[in-house]
Design a protein around this motif. Structure first.
Motif, mmCIF file in Angstrom:
data_model
loop_
_atom_site.group_PDB
_atom_site.id
_atom_site.type_symbol
_atom_site.label_atom_id
_atom_site.label_comp_id
_atom_site.label_asym_id
_atom_site.label_seq_id
_atom_site.Cartn_x
_atom_site.Cartn_y
_atom_site.Cartn_z
ATOM 1 N N GLY A 15 0.817 -1.207 0.000
ATOM 2 C CA GLY A 15 0.000 0.000 0.000
ATOM 3 C C GLY A 15 0.846 1.251 0.000
ATOM 4 O O GLY A 15 2.021 1.244 -0.409
ATOM 5 N N SER A 16 0.272 2.343 0.479
ATOM 6 C CA SER A 16 1.004 3.601 0.596
ATOM 7 C C SER A 16 2.019 3.494 1.725
ATOM 8 O O SER A 16 2.020 2.525 2.505
ATOM 9 C CB SER A 16 0.031 4.741 0.903
ATOM 10 N N SER A 17 2.878 4.477 1.844
ATOM 11 C CA SER A 17 3.872 4.465 2.914
ATOM 12 C C SER A 17 3.198 4.349 4.275
ATOM 13 O O SER A 17 3.602 3.535 5.120
ATOM 14 C CB SER A 17 4.728 5.733 2.852
ATOM 15 N N TYR A 18 2.172 5.162 4.495
ATOM 16 C CA TYR A 18 1.477 5.112 5.784
ATOM 17 C C TYR A 18 0.820 3.755 5.998
ATOM 18 O O TYR A 18 0.872 3.189 7.101
ATOM 19 C CB TYR A 18 0.432 6.223 5.866
ATOM 20 N N GLU A 19 0.203 3.198 4.950
ATOM 21 C CA GLU A 19 -0.467 1.900 5.074
ATOM 22 C C GLU A 19 0.519 0.788 5.380
ATOM 23 O O GLU A 19 0.235 -0.106 6.189
ATOM 24 C CB GLU A 19 -1.249 1.597 3.800
ATOM 25 N N VAL A 20 1.693 0.819 4.734
ATOM 26 C CA VAL A 20 2.727 -0.171 5.033
ATOM 27 C C VAL A 20 3.125 -0.083 6.509
ATOM 28 O O VAL A 20 3.240 -1.092 7.210
ATOM 29 C CB VAL A 20 3.953 0.035 4.121
ATOM 30 N N ILE A 157 7.751 -5.982 1.228
ATOM 31 C CA ILE A 157 7.084 -4.684 1.101
ATOM 32 C C ILE A 157 6.840 -4.410 -0.377
ATOM 33 O O ILE A 157 7.786 -4.395 -1.184
ATOM 34 C CB ILE A 157 7.932 -3.552 1.712
ATOM 35 N N ALA A 158 5.579 -4.195 -0.724
ATOM 36 C CA ALA A 158 5.202 -3.870 -2.095
ATOM 37 C C ALA A 158 4.545 -2.494 -2.109
ATOM 38 O O ALA A 158 3.504 -2.296 -1.479
ATOM 39 C CB ALA A 158 4.251 -4.919 -2.653
ATOM 40 N N LYS A 159 5.185 -1.559 -2.798
ATOM 41 C CA LYS A 159 4.645 -0.206 -2.941
ATOM 42 C C LYS A 159 4.654 0.161 -4.417
ATOM 43 O O LYS A 159 5.587 -0.185 -5.148
ATOM 44 C CB LYS A 159 5.493 0.807 -2.151
ATOM 45 N N GLU A 160 3.634 0.876 -4.829
ATOM 46 C CA GLU A 160 3.515 1.251 -6.234
ATOM 47 C C GLU A 160 4.728 2.076 -6.665
ATOM 48 O O GLU A 160 5.144 3.008 -5.978
ATOM 49 C CB GLU A 160 2.228 2.049 -6.466
ATOM 50 N N GLY A 161 5.290 1.717 -7.810
ATOM 51 C CA GLY A 161 6.427 2.437 -8.354
ATOM 52 C C GLY A 161 7.764 2.052 -7.750
ATOM 53 O O GLY A 161 8.795 2.623 -8.122
ATOM 54 N N LYS A 162 7.779 1.075 -6.824
ATOM 55 C CA LYS A 162 9.018 0.634 -6.181
ATOM 56 C C LYS A 162 9.177 -0.867 -6.378
ATOM 57 O O LYS A 162 8.189 -1.605 -6.428
ATOM 58 C CB LYS A 162 8.993 0.929 -4.677
ATOM 59 N N PRO A 163 10.415 -1.356 -6.469
ATOM 60 C CA PRO A 163 10.590 -2.808 -6.526
ATOM 61 C C PRO A 163 10.176 -3.455 -5.205
ATOM 62 O O PRO A 163 10.369 -2.880 -4.133
ATOM 63 C CB PRO A 163 12.095 -2.977 -6.780
ATOM 64 N N CYS A 210 18.389 2.186 -0.406
ATOM 65 C CA CYS A 210 19.153 1.363 -1.354
ATOM 66 C C CYS A 210 18.264 0.274 -1.957
ATOM 67 O O CYS A 210 18.368 -0.042 -3.155
ATOM 68 C CB CYS A 210 20.341 0.719 -0.657
ATOM 69 N N LEU A 211 17.407 -0.303 -1.125
ATOM 70 C CA LEU A 211 16.547 -1.386 -1.601
ATOM 71 C C LEU A 211 15.382 -0.886 -2.462
ATOM 72 O O LEU A 211 14.643 -1.701 -3.022
ATOM 73 C CB LEU A 211 16.021 -2.193 -0.414
ATOM 74 N N GLU A 212 15.241 0.410 -2.579
ATOM 75 C CA GLU A 212 14.258 0.974 -3.497
ATOM 76 C C GLU A 212 14.901 1.382 -4.817
ATOM 77 O O GLU A 212 14.245 1.968 -5.675
ATOM 78 C CB GLU A 212 13.554 2.163 -2.843
#
Length: 383
Positions: A15-20, A157-163, A210-212
């Motif tokens: 989800g979003s940063s806050y949701e994660v 962790i799955a966030k839109e636009g990020k690996p 780094c992981l993003e």
């Protein structure tokens, strides 16, 4: 599958940063509360800092994080809110109130301690080129206080636009050791050096950043754009095509290349970064580094002429031959508590990542001391 001794949470956050962050806080609330207790006690014991002082310094870091990495600050707010709504009453009448400064303090704990803690780790990156086999190995033993071990977790962790990211984490902390779907992986070695800067990002946030990223070069460029690290630390980073050792500090970084063997290995002292004041502090660090290089040479010799069997080097072999090594114990690659010291520090987990090219990235994780007979079963990433 967990062993009978270890039951490690494996969580998927999205989800979003806050949701994660909110999911993180809700699902790991008991562990986060225990981490806060551990670090309150540790700051008082090792640094003579009361938690009110720790929170004051955390507030200074909060300002910088809001400026340089606002998405991660949003995630930390989510963690705080998730803990607050999920934590059981601490005395039967009230719920523990955790706020953003408590979570920032966990994420900046290495920096707030001003280098007064004594953790040690050994990391290895190995670009293997053998007949019919090409792969990048990245791994480490993570050594820290025994009490933290019971709280460790594995997250994706799955966030839109990020690996997508897979990590082993300390609950409450947004970045740690692991890899992403682009075959970028990171390990961490603590360094004790001065100065510290609250205007820059704490190392655990830089691990996450780094992981993003899509590559080692992308990660280095991003760290430089952000101004570097708030404290002196070493990130061993690799992608499908090679590795670099990032000796970071508030005064600048030095980036170590692979040696002629395709190897970068590191312990808990800088090798080339002379920009900071780094007094000697962990006598076993140079010994471990020398031992790590010796073991690698032995493995290369065992591979035979023209390294014909080097492709056999994998997570299981490295756990047995490299990461289980007890030479110079207790300050060994596989670390045990030192009976002469009050702090009970030991290897809490081992991770070995296998990155491309031409393969899906993966990792094997063992909790506890590898080779001790008391470690967990092998946990796989992804799961």
């Amino acid at each position: 599958m967990a062993s009978r001794k270890y039951d490690i949470p494996q969580l998927h956050l999205s989800g979003s940063s806050y949701e994660v962050g909110l999911q993180h806080g809700k699902l790991l609330a008991p562990q986060i509360l225990d981490q806060l207790t551990i670090y309150r006690d540790l700051f008082k014991e090792a640094c003579k800092f009361e938690w009110a002082h720790v929170r004051t310094v955390a507030d200074e870091f909060r300002v910088g994080i809001g400026r340089l990495a606002p998405d991660l600050l949003d995630e930390m707010q989510g963690i705080a809110d998730g803990v607050s709504v999920s934590a059981p009453p601490s005395d039967g009448t009230r719920t523990d109130k955790v706020d953003i400064l408590d979570v920032v303090a966990l994420n900046a704990r290495s920096e707030i301690a001003l280098g007064q803690w004594d953790d040690g780790c050994t990391s290895l990156a190995w670009r293997i080129r053998a007949p019919g086999c090409e792969k990048q190995i990245l791994g480490q033993n993570w050594d820290w206080r025994e009490g933290v071990g019971k709280n460790l977790a594995m997250v994706s962790i799955a966030k839109e636009g990020k690996p997508t990211i897979w990590m082993v984490i300390e609950p409450g902390i947004v970045g740690k050791i692991g890899y992403n779907a682009r075959s970028v992986g990171v390990c961490l070695n603590a360094i004790r050096a001065r100065p510290i800067s609250t205007a820059l990002l704490p190392i655990h946030l830089l691990l996450r950043i780094c992981l993003e990223c899509d590559s080692v070069d992308h990660a280095i460029a991003t760290i430089e754009k952000l101004g570097g690290a708030a404290s002196s630390q070493h990130i061993l980073i690799a992608d499908a095509h090679g590795a670099r050792g990032l000796e970071l500090s508030p005064l600048g970084g030095v980036y170590l290349p692979e040696d002629a063997r395709g190897i970068v290995t590191h312990t808990n002292h800088f090798l080339q970064n002379k920009l900071v004041d780094e007094p000697p502090w962990l006598s076993g660090s140079p010994v471990r580094l020398a031992r790590a290089n010796t073991i690698c040479d032995e493995l290369i010799t065992d591979a035979g002429p023209r390294s014909g069997r080097l492709g056999e080097v994998d997570a299981a072999l490295l756990r047995a031959r490299f990461f289980a090594d007890t030479f110079n114990s207790p300050q060994a690659i596989c670390c045990s508590p030192d009976p002469s010291r009050a702090a009970r520090i030991q290897t809490l987990f081992n991770i070995v990542m296998t990155l491309g090219p031409g393969r899906e990235p993966s990792a094997e994780v063992v909790f506890g001391k590898p080779g001790s007979g008391e470690e967990s079963a092998v946990y796989c990433m992804p799961w």
